[in-house]
Design an enzyme around this catalytic site. Structure first.
Site, PDB file in Angstrom:
ATOM      1  N   THR A  30       0.828  -1.216   0.000  1.00 15.73           N
ATOM      2  CA  THR A  30       0.000   0.000   0.000  1.00 15.73           C
ATOM      3  C   THR A  30       0.851   1.251   0.000  1.00 15.73           C
ATOM      4  O   THR A  30       0.461   2.286  -0.541  1.00 15.73           O
ATOM      5  CB  THR A  30      -0.920  -0.013   1.245  1.00 15.73           C
ATOM      6  OG1 THR A  30      -1.833  -1.085   1.087  1.00 15.73           O
ATOM      7  CG2 THR A  30      -1.688   1.277   1.408  1.00 15.73           C
ATOM      8  N   SER A  77       1.431  -7.406  -0.668  1.00 12.19           N
ATOM      9  CA  SER A  77       2.186  -8.391   0.123  1.00 12.19           C
ATOM     10  C   SER A  77       1.432  -9.696   0.373  1.00 12.19           C
ATOM     11  O   SER A  77       2.024 -10.674   0.818  1.00 12.19           O
ATOM     12  CB  SER A  77       2.703  -7.784   1.421  1.00 12.19           C
ATOM     13  OG  SER A  77       1.680  -7.632   2.351  1.00 12.19           O
ATOM     14  N   THR A 110       1.576  -4.347   4.285  1.00 10.21           N
ATOM     15  CA  THR A 110       1.402  -4.686   5.700  1.00 10.21           C
ATOM     16  C   THR A 110       0.777  -6.067   5.918  1.00 10.21           C
ATOM     17  O   THR A 110       0.861  -6.600   7.012  1.00 10.21           O
ATOM     18  CB  THR A 110       0.523  -3.629   6.410  1.00 10.21           C
ATOM     19  OG1 THR A 110      -0.775  -3.627   5.809  1.00 10.21           O
ATOM     20  CG2 THR A 110       1.143  -2.257   6.338  1.00 10.21           C
TER      21      THR A 110
HETATM   22  N1  ASP Z   1      -2.586  -5.009   0.236  1.00  5.90           N
HETATM   23  C1  ASP Z   1      -1.588  -4.352   0.964  1.00  5.90           C
HETATM   24  C2  ASP Z   1      -0.334  -5.214   1.039  1.00  5.90           C
HETATM   25  O1  ASP Z   1       0.409  -5.182   0.115  1.00  5.90           O
HETATM   26  C3  ASP Z   1      -1.992  -3.938   2.299  1.00  5.90           C
HETATM   27  C4  ASP Z   1      -1.036  -2.991   2.918  1.00  5.90           C
HETATM   28  O2  ASP Z   1       0.090  -2.799   2.473  1.00  5.90           O
HETATM   29  O3  ASP Z   1      -1.430  -2.401   3.910  1.00  5.90           O
HETATM   30  O4  ASP Z   1      -0.097  -5.887   2.021  1.00  5.90           O
END
Ligand code: ASP
Length: 253
Positions: A30, A77, A110
């Protein structure tokens, strides 16, 4: 004599203010996300902004460190893989062996930040700081948290006080050990906590403040070594739950 003292003082003060060299390795998430409006912080697209643009969004970095960036991956992620883990771990180990690198920051989604942080905490072979940062809001959002998290992450990675503390996550001003961190909420910016053992420290007004040291073995003390490993075995996870028929575990077997 006086001249010598003056020269020594100049050398000492320039050493004291020498900026640390920090390498930022970007993997997506994100923090590299983009939405359709400044008020969108769900339903945006993750992992679209490149590392150069991420760093350019934080011009204040030049005041605290010499920063260079590398794009290691560009994934949300939930799509993080053990192949990227190995690539990342080997790159971190290589960089930290260089005399002119003082610390590494990794930008990451995250959703699986805890897992990547813990893996690196076991396989990085250095006392130099490794700090993971992410964001809960994409860069296009009003009050995006990514830029401050990058700034605080670079501060932590460049701090002498971070040496020997293992892999850490810096988000929402908190500094948390890779071993203790838990994502507790899928939306809010105060999602990362260390409910059992507490935070390692905090970044406040450009100062890195630690409250304690991690005591478990990590990084340079760990017995794990990925130097000659090119593939990690596949391990699936099955949760136990009420009324579990065993069909999932049978399928995995
Ligand atoms: N979808 C995102 C990720 O790449 C969520 C985030 O980064 O907060 O994990």
């Amino acid at each position: 004599m006086l001249k010598k003292v003056a020269i020594l003082a100049v050398v000492a003060s320039s050493l004291a203010f020498a900026k640390p060299n920090v390498v930022v390795l970007a993997t997506g998430g994100t923090i590299a996300g983009s939405g359709v409006s400044s008020t969108q912080y769900e339903g945006y697209q993750a992992a679209v902004t490149g590392v150069e643009k991420l760093l350019a969004a934080v011009p204040e970095l030049k005041n605290i460190a010499s920063v260079s960036g590398e794009q290691v991956a560009q994934v949300a992620s939930q799509d993080m893989s053990t192949d990227v883990w190995l690539k990342l771990a080997k790159r971190v180990n290589h960089l930290l062996q260089q005399e002119n690198v003082d610390g590494v920051v990794i930008t990451h989604g995250t959703n699986t930040m805890e897992e990547t942080a813990y893996f690196l905490n076991l396989v990085v072979k250095s006392k130099k700081p490794v700090v993971m940062v992410g964001a809960m809001r994409p860069g296009t959002a009003m009050s995006a948290d990514g830029p401050m998290n990058i700034y605080n992450g670079v501060l932590a990675a460049g701090s002498k006080d971070s040496i020997g503390k293992g892999v850490m996550v810096v988000l929402n001003d908190r500094i948390i050990s890779a071993r203790d961190i838990q994502k507790t909420d899928t939306i809010t910016v105060d999602t990362f906590k260390a409910p059992i053992f507490g935070y390692l420290g905090q970044v406040v007004d450009g100062k890195v403040v630690f409250f304690k040291n991690p005591i478990n073995k990590h990084t340079y003390e760990s017995e794990f070594d990925v130097t000659n490993i090119t593939k990690l075995p596949k391990v699936d996870i099955n949760y136990g739950y009420a009324n579990d028929s065993g069909v999932v575990i049978d399928a995995l077997v």
